[in-house]
Design a protein around this motif. Structure first.
Motif, mmCIF file in Angstrom:
data_model
loop_
_atom_site.group_PDB
_atom_site.id
_atom_site.type_symbol
_atom_site.label_atom_id
_atom_site.label_comp_id
_atom_site.label_asym_id
_atom_site.label_seq_id
_atom_site.Cartn_x
_atom_site.Cartn_y
_atom_site.Cartn_z
ATOM 1 N N LEU A 25 4.049 1.294 6.232
ATOM 2 C CA LEU A 25 5.453 1.833 6.305
ATOM 3 C C LEU A 25 5.814 2.877 7.162
ATOM 4 O O LEU A 25 7.080 3.134 7.534
ATOM 5 C CB LEU A 25 5.908 2.110 4.782
ATOM 6 N N HIS A 26 4.741 3.680 7.390
ATOM 7 C CA HIS A 26 5.182 4.842 8.423
ATOM 8 C C HIS A 26 5.724 4.422 9.594
ATOM 9 O O HIS A 26 6.456 5.117 10.102
ATOM 10 C CB HIS A 26 3.710 5.562 8.751
ATOM 11 N N ARG A 32 12.936 7.790 10.908
ATOM 12 C CA ARG A 32 14.283 7.846 9.941
ATOM 13 C C ARG A 32 14.453 8.813 8.974
ATOM 14 O O ARG A 32 15.760 8.787 8.604
ATOM 15 C CB ARG A 32 14.529 6.245 9.380
ATOM 16 N N LEU A 33 13.313 9.491 8.832
ATOM 17 C CA LEU A 33 13.587 10.470 7.819
ATOM 18 C C LEU A 33 13.309 11.839 8.450
ATOM 19 O O LEU A 33 12.693 11.901 9.482
ATOM 20 C CB LEU A 33 12.317 10.531 6.603
ATOM 21 N N PRO A 34 13.679 13.014 7.824
ATOM 22 C CA PRO A 34 13.642 14.261 8.341
ATOM 23 C C PRO A 34 12.065 14.678 8.062
ATOM 24 O O PRO A 34 11.312 14.143 7.306
ATOM 25 C CB PRO A 34 14.522 15.089 7.320
ATOM 26 N N ALA A 44 10.322 8.660 -2.818
ATOM 27 C CA ALA A 44 11.429 7.679 -3.052
ATOM 28 C C ALA A 44 12.055 7.012 -2.054
ATOM 29 O O ALA A 44 12.144 5.682 -2.095
ATOM 30 C CB ALA A 44 12.534 8.618 -3.805
ATOM 31 N N HIS A 45 12.143 7.385 -0.860
ATOM 32 C CA HIS A 45 12.506 6.749 0.340
ATOM 33 C C HIS A 45 11.552 5.390 0.646
ATOM 34 O O HIS A 45 11.788 4.501 0.956
ATOM 35 C CB HIS A 45 12.564 7.653 1.612
ATOM 36 N N TYR A 46 10.369 5.573 0.415
ATOM 37 C CA TYR A 46 9.232 4.660 0.732
ATOM 38 C C TYR A 46 9.366 3.704 -0.366
ATOM 39 O O TYR A 46 9.361 2.385 0.058
ATOM 40 C CB TYR A 46 7.725 5.277 0.612
ATOM 41 N N ALA A 47 9.556 4.209 -1.642
ATOM 42 C CA ALA A 47 9.561 3.126 -2.957
ATOM 43 C C ALA A 47 10.869 2.158 -2.596
ATOM 44 O O ALA A 47 10.679 1.084 -2.922
ATOM 45 C CB ALA A 47 9.596 3.820 -3.972
#
Length: 180
Positions: A25-26, A32-34, A44-47
């Motif tokens: 997923l990385h 896309r994430l801070p 939560a974003h990964y899930a």
């Protein structure tokens, strides 16, 4: 991102896993994430990315159709959370009310480490039954889970009981004199 089969497959590998075990997923999420995020928010974003990638084909088509036909976005506070989705599943006879309510009460006692592994089966069951899951609301709720679980669960329970059909309501009506 889920339009590409490989990407979708890579994202699904993160189902129910902590961020540290979501190696595939990385590639898709890091940029896309801070750079600096609270641990719960990153998880939560990964899930949610993995849950979105794992949607059944029919659910993906239904979401696309809803997005095309939707003209106005509801207020954040009126969007359905997981409690409302569970109640909609009960109203549609996809879940039994005791099971849905039991899940909500179980979630109230669990950390995110215990909650995350339960979400893939639950969301798949909801989506397979045609019940929508508001991914943005779920993302926000999961981001705050370990820091403010009581507030999140209270909202889920309130939404559940507000959305639940009248036939499943064993509570006395407000004008019922037997409740006094």
């Amino acid at each position: 991102m889920c339009e590409n089969k490989r990407t979708q497959s890579d994202l699904r590998t993160g189902l129910a896993l902590p961020v540290e075990r979501c190696n595939y997923l990385h590639r898709y999420l890091v940029r896309r994430l801070p750079k600096v995020m609270h641990r719960d928010s990153r998880r939560a974003h990964y899930a949610v990315a993995a849950l979105i990638a794992a949607r059944p084909r029919a659910a993906r088509a239904a979401e696309a159709e809803r997005a095309e036909s939707s003209q106005d976005t509801p207020s954040w506070f009126t969007r359905p959370n997981l409690g409302a989705s569970l109640a909609a599943a009960v109203n549609a006879s996809i879940l039994k009310s005791d099971s849905a309510e039991g899940d909500l009460h179980l979630f109230a006692r669990q950390s995110s480490d215990a909650l995350h592994p339960r979400l893939p089966a639950l969301t798949r069951h909801l989506l397979s039954g045609g019940i929508a899951v508001d991914w943005a609301v779920l993302l926000e709720d999961l981001s705050w889970w370990d820091r403010d679980r009581d507030r999140v669960v209270t909202r889920w329970l309130e939404s559940y009981f507000r959305t639940l059909g009248d036939e499943d309501d064993d509570a006395p009506a407000p004008d019922d004199t037997t409740a006094r």
